[in-house]
Scaffold this motif. Structure first.
Motif, PDB file in Angstrom:
ATOM      1  N   LEU A  94       0.833  -1.205   0.000  1.00 42.92           N
ATOM      2  CA  LEU A  94       0.000   0.000   0.000  1.00 42.92           C
ATOM      3  C   LEU A  94       0.869   1.258   0.000  1.00 42.92           C
ATOM      4  CD1 LEU A  94      -3.006   0.934   0.128  1.00 42.92           C
ATOM      5  CD2 LEU A  94      -2.643   1.251   2.576  1.00 42.92           C
ATOM      6  N   ALA A  95       1.982   1.218   0.685  1.00 40.31           N
ATOM      7  CA  ALA A  95       2.876   2.378   0.701  1.00 40.31           C
ATOM      8  C   ALA A  95       3.331   2.738  -0.707  1.00 40.31           C
ATOM      9  CB  ALA A  95       4.084   2.093   1.590  1.00 40.31           C
ATOM     10  N   ASP A  96       3.605   1.732  -1.546  1.00 35.68           N
ATOM     11  CA  ASP A  96       4.032   1.998  -2.922  1.00 35.68           C
ATOM     12  C   ASP A  96       2.897   2.591  -3.744  1.00 35.68           C
ATOM     13  OD1 ASP A  96       6.566   1.012  -2.354  1.00 35.68           O
ATOM     14  OD2 ASP A  96       6.061  -1.022  -2.997  1.00 35.68           O
ATOM     15  N   LEU A 123      -0.850   5.406   7.126  1.00 33.81           N
ATOM     16  CA  LEU A 123      -1.485   6.609   6.587  1.00 33.81           C
ATOM     17  C   LEU A 123      -0.969   7.864   7.274  1.00 33.81           C
ATOM     18  CD1 LEU A 123      -5.192   5.383   6.272  1.00 33.81           C
ATOM     19  CD2 LEU A 123      -3.494   5.615   4.436  1.00 33.81           C
ATOM     20  N   HIS A 124      -0.784   7.782   8.592  1.00 39.13           N
ATOM     21  CA  HIS A 124      -0.253   8.924   9.336  1.00 39.13           C
ATOM     22  C   HIS A 124       1.185   9.213   8.927  1.00 39.13           C
ATOM     23  CE1 HIS A 124       0.477  11.756  12.492  1.00 39.13           C
ATOM     24  NE2 HIS A 124       1.331  10.966  13.127  1.00 39.13           N
ATOM     25  N   GLU A 125       1.992   8.175   8.821  1.00 43.26           N
ATOM     26  CA  GLU A 125       3.404   8.332   8.462  1.00 43.26           C
ATOM     27  C   GLU A 125       3.564   8.977   7.091  1.00 43.26           C
ATOM     28  OE1 GLU A 125       7.066   5.367   7.187  1.00 43.26           O
ATOM     29  OE2 GLU A 125       5.536   4.635   8.569  1.00 43.26           O
ATOM     30  N   LEU A 126       2.700   8.607   6.141  1.00 39.79           N
ATOM     31  CA  LEU A 126       2.804   9.119   4.772  1.00 39.79           C
ATOM     32  C   LEU A 126       1.993  10.399   4.551  1.00 39.79           C
ATOM     33  CD1 LEU A 126       2.625   5.809   2.685  1.00 39.79           C
ATOM     34  CD2 LEU A 126       4.650   7.111   3.369  1.00 39.79           C
ATOM     35  N   GLY A 127       1.291  10.860   5.585  1.00 44.72           N
ATOM     36  CA  GLY A 127       0.459  12.058   5.437  1.00 44.72           C
ATOM     37  C   GLY A 127      -0.666  11.852   4.443  1.00 44.72           C
ATOM     38  N   ALA A 128      -1.238  10.647   4.438  1.00 49.73           N
ATOM     39  CA  ALA A 128      -2.218  10.276   3.404  1.00 49.73           C
ATOM     40  C   ALA A 128      -3.650  10.211   3.934  1.00 49.73           C
ATOM     41  CB  ALA A 128      -1.833   8.935   2.796  1.00 49.73           C
ATOM     42  N   VAL A 129      -3.896  10.710   5.132  1.00 54.10           N
ATOM     43  CA  VAL A 129      -5.241  10.607   5.716  1.00 54.10           C
ATOM     44  C   VAL A 129      -6.287  11.269   4.826  1.00 54.10           C
ATOM     45  CG1 VAL A 129      -6.665  11.174   7.725  1.00 54.10           C
ATOM     46  CG2 VAL A 129      -4.281  10.475   8.044  1.00 54.10           C
ATOM     47  N   ASP A 130      -5.924  12.372   4.183  1.00 49.39           N
ATOM     48  CA  ASP A 130      -6.883  13.122   3.366  1.00 49.39           C
ATOM     49  C   ASP A 130      -7.115  12.494   1.995  1.00 49.39           C
ATOM     50  OD1 ASP A 130      -7.176  14.993   5.400  1.00 49.39           O
ATOM     51  OD2 ASP A 130      -5.513  16.219   4.648  1.00 49.39           O
ATOM     52  N   ARG A 144     -12.523   0.538  15.065  1.00 50.49           N
ATOM     53  CA  ARG A 144     -11.225   0.601  15.733  1.00 50.49           C
ATOM     54  C   ARG A 144     -10.153   1.220  14.837  1.00 50.49           C
ATOM     55  NH1 ARG A 144      -9.607  -4.546  16.655  1.00 50.49           N
ATOM     56  NH2 ARG A 144     -11.389  -5.488  15.581  1.00 50.49           N
ATOM     57  N   THR A 145     -10.236   0.980  13.523  1.00 53.51           N
ATOM     58  CA  THR A 145      -9.293   1.614  12.598  1.00 53.51           C
ATOM     59  C   THR A 145      -9.454   3.125  12.607  1.00 53.51           C
ATOM     60  OG1 THR A 145      -9.323  -0.333  11.150  1.00 53.51           O
ATOM     61  CG2 THR A 145      -8.518   1.716  10.197  1.00 53.51           C
ATOM     62  N   LEU A 146     -10.690   3.599  12.551  1.00 53.19           N
ATOM     63  CA  LEU A 146     -10.947   5.036  12.537  1.00 53.19           C
ATOM     64  C   LEU A 146     -10.528   5.688  13.850  1.00 53.19           C
ATOM     65  CD1 LEU A 146     -14.428   4.964  10.785  1.00 53.19           C
ATOM     66  CD2 LEU A 146     -12.350   5.995   9.847  1.00 53.19           C
ATOM     67  N   ARG A 147     -10.785   5.021  14.954  1.00 52.73           N
ATOM     68  CA  ARG A 147     -10.410   5.593  16.247  1.00 52.73           C
ATOM     69  C   ARG A 147      -8.898   5.669  16.403  1.00 52.73           C
ATOM     70  NH1 ARG A 147     -15.172   3.122  20.261  1.00 52.73           N
ATOM     71  NH2 ARG A 147     -16.871   4.243  19.225  1.00 52.73           N
ATOM     72  N   LEU A 152      -3.758   9.046  16.182  1.00 58.74           N
ATOM     73  CA  LEU A 152      -2.468   9.359  15.578  1.00 58.74           C
ATOM     74  C   LEU A 152      -2.461  10.701  14.861  1.00 58.74           C
ATOM     75  CD1 LEU A 152      -1.563   5.883  14.038  1.00 58.74           C
ATOM     76  CD2 LEU A 152      -0.461   6.966  15.989  1.00 58.74           C
ATOM     77  N   ALA A 153      -3.504  10.959  14.088  1.00 57.37           N
ATOM     78  CA  ALA A 153      -3.512  12.113  13.192  1.00 57.37           C
ATOM     79  C   ALA A 153      -4.312  13.293  13.720  1.00 57.37           C
ATOM     80  CB  ALA A 153      -4.054  11.690  11.824  1.00 57.37           C
ATOM     81  N   GLY A 154      -5.077  13.068  14.778  1.00 60.81           N
ATOM     82  CA  GLY A 154      -5.892  14.149  15.311  1.00 60.81           C
ATOM     83  C   GLY A 154      -7.150  14.399  14.512  1.00 60.81           C
TER      84      GLY A 154
END
Length: 274
Positions: A94-96, A123-130, A144-147, A152-154
């Motif tokens: 997924l990172a790729d 997602l947090h590490e790559l700044g990809a939440v948006d 649980r994934t969303l929480r 992590l990302a606020g």
């Protein structure tokens, strides 16, 4: 109840596991093919290896698409990386996908338990939440994934309901009235709020009877409560056209070429980034 009107905006178009007529699903080549058709959104799935690498991969085993047996969760990335999907592209991290195709947005289905923690961290590490919409057939995994993502990302990501939320919305649309607000309050502990429901058009029940789920009544109810309706997985152009006229907000398809062509004929292509 008045049927939902046809929405004149640009419907969401989601290329299911990218686009590959040869079955090379969830590969970088399939996602590039969807991008080259003009897609903004692709649908994908995640499973995580034993050493914590999040894969864009649907099944919990390698058997169906690679011909090799083995559970993803019991194998390391090094053991998996050389396997080919449908004899073509390699299995994709997924990172790729996120880094090599930054123009794409991802509708991500969380398939396994390990991804509940591994996906938010990535997602947090790559700044990809948006750039993502998070969903899962399991309400527990989705919640649980969303929480964890919020921790992590606020902030959280857009999300589509799991099966529990979908069923709750269907029941409330049949009951009508103020049922949704009450049901949401009662179910708040188990069902995380969602802005989208992704649903099959029909569902086969006991006895082989098919029940129509995506009806004018259901669409009207969902839209009145601010919920978008995406229908999966629609691969026939005539059915796509019927659903768009009915007023659905999006379509998930294996035939990204057909949907792109239909939307272009309707003056609704290329899609927006929403």
């Amino acid at each position: 109840m008045t049927p939902a009107p046809h929405r004149r905006g640009t419907p969401a178009a989601l290329a299911h596991r990218g686009f590959s007529r040869e079955g090379a699903e969830n590969t970088l080549d399939a996602f590039r093919a969807a991008r080259d058709l003009g897609y903004v959104w692709v649908e994908t799935d995640v499973n995580t290896t034993s050493d914590g690498v999040v894969l864009s991969f649907h099944d919990d085993t390698l058997d169906r698409v690679t011909g090799r047996s083995g559970e993803v969760s019991n194998l390391t990335w090094e053991q998996i990386r050389s396997e080919r999907v449908a004899g073509a592209g390699c299995i994709t991290r997924l990172a790729d996908l996120l880094t090599e195709l930054p123009e794409l947005k991802l509708n991500i289905d969380v398939k396994d338990e390990a991804s509940v923690t591994a996906l938010p961290s990535l997602l947090h590490e790559l700044g990809a939440v948006d750039r993502v919409r998070v969903t899962s057939f399991s309400e527990s995994r989705r919640r649980r994934t969303l929480r964890r993502l919020r921790e992590l990302a606020g902030r959280s990501a857009p999300t589509s309901s799991g099966q529990g939320g979908m069923r709750l919305l269907l029941v409330c649309s049949w009951l009508g009235g103020p049922s949704w607000g009450l049901a949401r309050r009662v179910a708040a502990r188990w069902i995380e709020p969602f802005d989208t429901v992704q649903i099959p058009r029909r569902h086969r029940v006991r006895g082989g009877v098919e029940v129509e789920l995506v009806t004018p009544r259901f669409l009207d109810f969902a839209h009145r409560h601010g919920i978008h309706v995406h229908v999966w997985t629609v691969n026939d152009a005539a059915e796509m056209a019927e659903l768009l006229e009915l007023g659905v907000d999006g379509i998930v398809t294996d035939r990204a070429d057909l949907l792109a062509g239909l939307l272009e004929q309707r003056g609704q292509w290329p899609p927006s980034g929403g």
